[in-house]
Motif scaffolding. Structure first.
Motif, PDB file in Angstrom:
ATOM      1  N   GLY A  35       0.790  -1.226   0.000  1.00  0.00           N
ATOM      2  CA  GLY A  35       0.000   0.000   0.000  1.00  0.00           C
ATOM      3  C   GLY A  35       0.822   1.275   0.000  1.00  0.00           C
ATOM      4  O   GLY A  35       2.047   1.262  -0.156  1.00  0.00           O
ATOM      5  N   LEU A  71      -1.684  -8.104  -3.098  1.00  0.00           N
ATOM      6  CA  LEU A  71      -2.851  -8.629  -2.382  1.00  0.00           C
ATOM      7  C   LEU A  71      -2.511  -9.926  -1.646  1.00  0.00           C
ATOM      8  O   LEU A  71      -3.018 -10.172  -0.546  1.00  0.00           O
ATOM      9  N   LEU A  74      -0.849  -8.933   1.490  1.00  0.00           N
ATOM     10  CA  LEU A  74      -1.880  -8.477   2.425  1.00  0.00           C
ATOM     11  C   LEU A  74      -2.513  -9.683   3.123  1.00  0.00           C
ATOM     12  O   LEU A  74      -2.666  -9.691   4.345  1.00  0.00           O
ATOM     13  N   LYS A  80      -5.918  -5.461   6.539  1.00  0.00           N
ATOM     14  CA  LYS A  80      -7.065  -4.932   5.801  1.00  0.00           C
ATOM     15  C   LYS A  80      -6.573  -3.747   4.998  1.00  0.00           C
ATOM     16  O   LYS A  80      -5.843  -2.898   5.503  1.00  0.00           O
ATOM     17  N   MET A  81      -6.981  -3.692   3.728  1.00  0.00           N
ATOM     18  CA  MET A  81      -6.568  -2.587   2.884  1.00  0.00           C
ATOM     19  C   MET A  81      -7.792  -1.883   2.313  1.00  0.00           C
ATOM     20  O   MET A  81      -8.719  -2.522   1.822  1.00  0.00           O
ATOM     21  N   TYR A  82      -7.748  -0.559   2.413  1.00  0.00           N
ATOM     22  CA  TYR A  82      -8.729   0.284   1.753  1.00  0.00           C
ATOM     23  C   TYR A  82      -8.095   0.753   0.450  1.00  0.00           C
ATOM     24  O   TYR A  82      -6.966   1.249   0.453  1.00  0.00           O
ATOM     25  N   ILE A  83      -8.807   0.580  -0.636  1.00  0.00           N
ATOM     26  CA  ILE A  83      -8.348   1.138  -1.897  1.00  0.00           C
ATOM     27  C   ILE A  83      -9.146   2.423  -2.086  1.00  0.00           C
ATOM     28  O   ILE A  83     -10.352   2.399  -2.323  1.00  0.00           O
ATOM     29  N   LYS A 125     -12.505  -7.900  -3.934  1.00  0.00           N
ATOM     30  CA  LYS A 125     -13.157  -7.602  -2.650  1.00  0.00           C
ATOM     31  C   LYS A 125     -13.517  -8.893  -1.912  1.00  0.00           C
ATOM     32  O   LYS A 125     -13.348  -8.991  -0.700  1.00  0.00           O
ATOM     33  N   HIS A 128     -10.066 -11.040  -0.991  1.00  0.00           N
ATOM     34  CA  HIS A 128      -9.090 -10.418  -0.096  1.00  0.00           C
ATOM     35  C   HIS A 128      -9.806  -9.488   0.869  1.00  0.00           C
ATOM     36  O   HIS A 128     -10.938  -9.098   0.637  1.00  0.00           O
ATOM     37  N   ILE A 130     -10.207  -6.380   1.404  1.00  0.00           N
ATOM     38  CA  ILE A 130     -10.091  -5.019   0.904  1.00  0.00           C
ATOM     39  C   ILE A 130     -11.475  -4.395   0.787  1.00  0.00           C
ATOM     40  O   ILE A 130     -12.478  -5.091   0.673  1.00  0.00           O
TER      41      ILE A 130
END
Length: 151
Positions: A35, A71, A74, A80-83, A125, A128, A130
């Motif tokens: 990220g 990903l 991750l 947890k990743m926010y795009i 989504k 993963h 995200i």
């Protein structure tokens, strides 16, 4: 302390760092494993900022394997990743009607429909941890702080 990936070009994040400077938000630029943004105290919550949907579509078409590896990293750390996408959309469903921007000569930058982009994003989504978040460019810094739970 907010960590900002050094691969995010300074001229492209000036609107973010200026906001942080004006509001006394401490940040440091360093190479991040995953990220573009994270809190030093909580490296499991990450943000990957995209300037627009064309950048995500380009990741799919041109950088698919690189993005897939990110990903997978991750998933490996359980993060947890926010795009965070700097576009005025309310939800993923809204991008089904998205049209690829065209070059000056009228040819599209990529061959991809909004429906195809939507399917890829929904697949990521569900595979993963995200979440896709949209905001106007002027609100990006505030949204980063909100997602990283910086008060």
């Amino acid at each position: 302390m907010i960590l900002i990936d050094t691969r995010d070009k300074l001229d492209k994040i000036k609107h973010i760092t200026n906001y942080f400077d004006r509001h006394g938000i401490a940040y440091d630029r360093t190479k991040l494993y995953i990220g573009d943004y994270q809190r030093a105290e909580n490296p499991l919550i990450l943000i990957d900022r995209k300037q627009n949907l064309l950048e995500i579509a380009s990741n799919i078409v041109n950088d698919h394997n690189r993005f897939k590896r990110e990903l997978e990293r991750l998933d490996a750390i359980g993060g947890k990743m926010y795009i965070l996408i700097e576009e005025r959309y309310n939800s993923l469903e809204d991008i089904r009607d998205w049209k690829v921007p065209c070059k000056k000569d009228g040819t599209p930058y990529l061959k991809m429909s909004g429906q195809t982009l939507y399917k890829y994003m929904m697949s990521w989504k569900y595979k993963h941890n995200i979440e896709f978040v949209f905001c106007h460019k002027k609100d990006t810094a505030k949204k980063i702080l909100e997602l990283l739970e910086v008060r």
